[in-house]
Every structure is written in C-alpha cells, then in structure tokens.
Design a protein around this motif. Sequence first.
Motif, PDB file in Angstrom:
ATOM      1  N   UNK A 116       0.822  -1.246   0.006  1.00 21.33           N
ATOM      2  CA  UNK A 116       0.133   0.015   0.007  1.00 21.33           C
ATOM      3  C   UNK A 116       0.968   1.213   0.033  1.00 21.33           C
ATOM      4  N   UNK A 117       1.832   1.266   0.762  1.00 18.13           N
ATOM      5  CA  UNK A 117       2.914   2.433   0.756  1.00 18.13           C
ATOM      6  C   UNK A 117       3.450   2.762  -0.690  1.00 18.13           C
ATOM      7  N   UNK A 118       3.840   1.560  -1.191  1.00 13.84           N
ATOM      8  CA  UNK A 118       4.439   1.892  -2.556  1.00 13.84           C
ATOM      9  C   UNK A 118       3.559   2.269  -3.673  1.00 13.84           C
ATOM     10  N   UNK A 119       2.409   1.931  -3.535  1.00 10.43           N
ATOM     11  CA  UNK A 119       1.379   2.056  -4.539  1.00 10.43           C
ATOM     12  C   UNK A 119       1.092   3.514  -4.304  1.00 10.43           C
ATOM     13  N   UNK A 120       1.018   4.097  -2.838  1.00  6.96           N
ATOM     14  CA  UNK A 120       0.973   5.976  -2.843  1.00  6.96           C
ATOM     15  C   UNK A 120       2.111   6.352  -3.097  1.00  6.96           C
ATOM     16  N   UNK A 121       3.180   5.900  -3.053  1.00  7.13           N
ATOM     17  CA  UNK A 121       4.448   6.518  -3.251  1.00  7.13           C
ATOM     18  C   UNK A 121       4.614   6.813  -4.944  1.00  7.13           C
ATOM     19  N   UNK A 122       3.952   5.542  -5.741  1.00  3.99           N
ATOM     20  CA  UNK A 122       4.128   5.506  -7.250  1.00  3.99           C
ATOM     21  C   UNK A 122       3.208   6.870  -7.597  1.00  3.99           C
ATOM     22  N   UNK A 123       2.292   7.283  -7.007  1.00  3.59           N
ATOM     23  CA  UNK A 123       1.335   8.208  -7.244  1.00  3.59           C
ATOM     24  C   UNK A 123       2.088   9.794  -7.034  1.00  3.59           C
ATOM     25  N   UNK A 124       2.793   9.592  -5.871  1.00  5.69           N
ATOM     26  CA  UNK A 124       3.358  10.976  -5.366  1.00  5.69           C
ATOM     27  C   UNK A 124       4.429  11.230  -6.063  1.00  5.69           C
ATOM     28  N   UNK A 125       5.478  10.117  -6.275  1.00  5.77           N
ATOM     29  CA  UNK A 125       6.669  10.270  -7.048  1.00  5.77           C
ATOM     30  C   UNK A 125       6.543   9.793  -8.662  1.00  5.77           C
ATOM     31  N   UNK A 126       5.491  10.593  -9.002  1.00  5.89           N
ATOM     32  CA  UNK A 126       5.110   9.929 -10.497  1.00  5.89           C
ATOM     33  C   UNK A 126       6.396  10.444 -11.509  1.00  5.89           C
ATOM     34  N   UNK A 127       6.135   9.823 -12.720  1.00  2.00           N
ATOM     35  CA  UNK A 127       7.308  10.029 -13.586  1.00  2.00           C
ATOM     36  C   UNK A 127       7.509  11.471 -13.951  1.00  2.00           C
ATOM     37  N   UNK A 128       8.598  11.933 -14.202  1.00  2.00           N
ATOM     38  CA  UNK A 128       9.038  13.356 -14.523  1.00  2.00           C
ATOM     39  C   UNK A 128       8.083  13.866 -15.683  1.00  2.00           C
ATOM     40  N   UNK A 129       7.754  14.988 -15.203  1.00  2.00           N
ATOM     41  CA  UNK A 129       6.853  15.954 -15.874  1.00  2.00           C
ATOM     42  C   UNK A 129       5.401  15.584 -15.823  1.00  2.00           C
ATOM     43  N   UNK A 130       4.927  14.588 -14.998  1.00  2.00           N
ATOM     44  CA  UNK A 130       3.599  14.284 -14.957  1.00  2.00           C
ATOM     45  C   UNK A 130       2.978  14.756 -13.273  1.00  2.00           C
TER      46      UNK A 130
END
Length: 560
Positions: A515-529
């Motif tokens: 769950x933490x990594x799923x939230x982190x995926x959205x928070x630390x999104x690909x550059x420019x997004x």
Amino acid sequence: MTQPIDPPPTVTADRARRSPLLAAILSAVVPGAGQAYERRWAAAALFLLPVGALALIAGAAVGASSLPALAGALLAPGALTSILVLDLALLAWRILAVVDAWRGAHRGRDVSASSSADAPIGATAGSAADQPTAALDGSPIGHRTRSALGVVALVAILVFVSVPHALAGWYAAAASNAVGAIFTDVDSDPLAGLDPGGTPGASLPGDALAIATAPPSPTAAATPVATPTPGPTPLPTPLGSYGPPGPPPTPTPEPTPEPLLSRINVLLLGIDSGPGRNQALTDTMIVVSLDPVGETVSMMSIPRDTVNAPLGDGAAYQPKLNSLLAFATRNPGAFPGRKPIRVLKDAIGDIVGLPIDYYASVDLPGFIRVVDAIGGIGVYVKEPLADYRYKEYGFRGFFIDAGCHHMNGQTALAYARIRYSAGQNDFTRAGRQQQVLIAARDQVARKGLLLDVPALFDALGKTIRTDIPQELAPRLAEFAADIDARDVTQAVVQPPLVAYGHNGYGSVLLPDLVAIRAVADGLFSATGTKPTGWPPPAIPTPTPDTNAAKAPRPTPLVCK
C-alpha cells in the motif's frame, strides 16, 4: 627685463593648486577620480577602467539572475575562495589609487614650490595654497606640522577604504568554512559530533535481536490492534513497486551528467540527541523528491515508530526505524560494505519503492538557530494547540491559537514536535513538520537581501550536513527558488498504510509495504507528470447554488 618663469611642462600651474587630501578622497570613492581631478587623464583611465569593467560584469550578472540563483552560485566549489581573492585584489587596487592620487597632487605642489624659489625678486610667488597656513590662534603652521597632519589624514582615508573589504573578506571566509562543513562526502556520517549511543563495536540491550534474516510477519513480530486496509493498485509508472527486497543499490558518488533531467531524491533527517536519549534518533524522516521537468516537489513523511523495515538485502530491522542509523553506527559489522547512512537510505528507499540519492540532516538545537537566522517563519495554524507535556528548549507546556503566527526558532520547533494536544499524534505532527519546511523556504525566498547572511551561514555550518554534491547545489537552489507552496505535493504514511501494534519495543507501527509503495507511485510520479498526494483531498458535494466566487479558499500553509 626679467622674464617670468613658466612651470615645467610636466606640471601646470592649475595642477599645482590641487589638494592632495581631496584627490585622495575622490580616488577612495571611485578609483581614478582623484587622478582626473589632477588632470592626469591616462592615470585616471588606468585606475578606473578595470574597476568599471568589474562593476559592469557584476551588474549584468545580478540583473540576469535571481537572488536565489546568485546565492546558490556561492555554493559552487571555489566560488567563495575566488570572491575572497578578488576582494583582496580590489582592496590593493583601491589603496594604490588613493596613494597615487595623494602623491600626484604633492608632486605638483613640490614642483610649483621649486619654481617659485628659483624666480627672481618681484616674480609672482605661487598660489595661496603654497603660503604658510595659520592656526586658529593666528600662529603659522609649519611645513612639518602640515606634513604630519596630511599623513594622519591619508591613513584615515586608507582605513575608510579597507574596512568594507575586511568585512567582506571576513564574511567570505566564514561562509567558506560553513559551506565546507555542510557539504560532506557521499554517505558521510550525519551523526558526526553527536552521540549515537555507544561506540562502534559496542552494543545496547536488544542489538543482538535487532535484525531478522527474513522480514517477519506482522503476527510474529507484534500484536496489531488494527488491520491495514489494502492499498490501491500500483500505477504503471517507470518507478513501479519494488516487490520482494533485492540487493542494496550501488551508491553513485558522482552526479549524472544531466542531474536535473530526472528526479533527485533526498532524505531529510531531524536528529534528536537531546537530554533523556541514550542514542541519537532520527525522529523526523521525510523523503523529498524534486521533479525538474514538471517543476514540482513531492514530500512523504515516514513514521519514526515503523518496525520490520526491509534493509534491501532480504533482512529486516525489527526495532523502530528511528533507531536504525544509530544501530548501524554502533554495529558496522552488521552491514559489510555499507556506511550507516546508506543502510538507512536503502531501508527507506525500499519502504517507498524509490532509490534515495542523498541525505540532509539537521539536529534540533541547530534548527532553532537556522530559523532565528532567517528572521523566523510565518505559519498558518489550522486549530488551537495545547500540549501540557511539552517541556523542551525553554517551554513548560506549549499553547498556540489558530491563525497566522510569526514564529521564532523555539516556537517553530515546538510547533513541529508537539503530539499530545487534543486530536494530535505522530501523523499530524509529520504534516506540521512539512509545513514548517515550506514556510522556511518561503521566508528565505521572500526576504532575500534582508537576510542576516553571516548569521545564516554560521547557523547552517553548525547545523546542516548533506552529501549532495557541492557542484549540484547552485542548480538546486535556483530550482527551489521557482517553487512555491502550490507546487508541493505532500503525503504522510499513516493508517491504513500502517497498523498500530505493540511488541518488545513498545507501541509500534506495522507497514503495509504494498500500500505504501502504491501511494508512493502516485506521489513520485514520472517526471513531467502531476503528482498525487495522499490522502486525496475531499471532493465537495455540488449544490444548485454553487458559486465559484464563493467557494472556500484552500487553507494556507504559510503566512506572509
């Protein structure tokens, strides 16, 4: 018939009347001005042109750059040393201009006096400036007395010229020392000068059981009192979730050739080694990721009571995460080939699914000095806070009303640390800590040249340690100057991303890594997004009379 004797061709009668004192003062203000006053045009150009060119270059640099960019340029390797050398050279040049102007006027007077002495009886004697000067009581002032007074005046002018350069040199030297203390080697020890609790090779009770060879299950390590809610499905971004812990990442000692084209991930640490601690603890752990393409900053706070943290090598650290750095410092043999801060970087990077490039640490007393050095910070307090149990750094309980407050260092630290006020806990405290960081950045950007730069450098040098490459610092400073609170996306790891539990280490938090990594995926999104914060903001229910002009404004983080 007696013919008048003309002054020698190298010294005109007009020049002979020039005052050495005035010439020296003019060259003290603007090198070459005294020589121009004496009509020595070539000498005036010689002294003025280099200084004028330097002033034009400096003015163009200031006009073409923002103040934070200029301040960041001072952090570049060798920049402050170059400024110190330039300051000394400019001082020598100005002193030479003053002395030359003084001597030039005196040479004119000496030649004029010699010409007058050779003139026949009845010839014009020279200007009034060459006649004996009368003191206030009517007695003549002799040549030697005038010469002594002239030397005193010249010395006073040279002191006037030297003092600003001496102060500038002192500031540059102090700043150079501070910058040298702030920037350290890759993975250098942030606990240097602090007590990690014990010494390398020694142990504290419980150290022998701290590391599990495989991540223990929550039921085996602790008895949870809440079950974490499954997190959302991970987003398909280039970062992705890590899955099972793998081998530790290899530290990169040098920045990539184009360091601001990809995310830069920094672990911010607030270290508490104050009274009542048997070891230095990283009570504040915030992952800050800079996206130079999208010009955004993402922040995620990691709870200090997190247990069973993966170490990146298949093992897990069973005690609370805030003690891992001190543990690794005391037990270097437990992590062969890895320095203590690298162990913490790997653990937190594995928790959030993001490689950590650098760290920056601050100890709590130093935090007070830094906030005071920037003139305090403006913070919007959302609700009244009252913590009767907070008795640190001069407070016997902490109380503050809702609204805008300008906080000094002690107040800002208390606001960022209290957790026993009604409705407050470690998670709300983490949000306040992020708010204080944003307010500090806002204060520095807004105050600019009004900052007490020597005090700030002194506070930073005694407080901050980082392994961010010094050559990267100017570009990061310029990037940070273009970011405001609207460009910052925040998240705090809290339930349901963690579950409450209790074990031999006290009240603990059990992480749901998926769950933490799923939230982190959205928070630390690909550059420019655009990054996605967590928890997501509540969407208001529309009503028939909804009016955008009357919609409630977002709660501010900082106050001007």
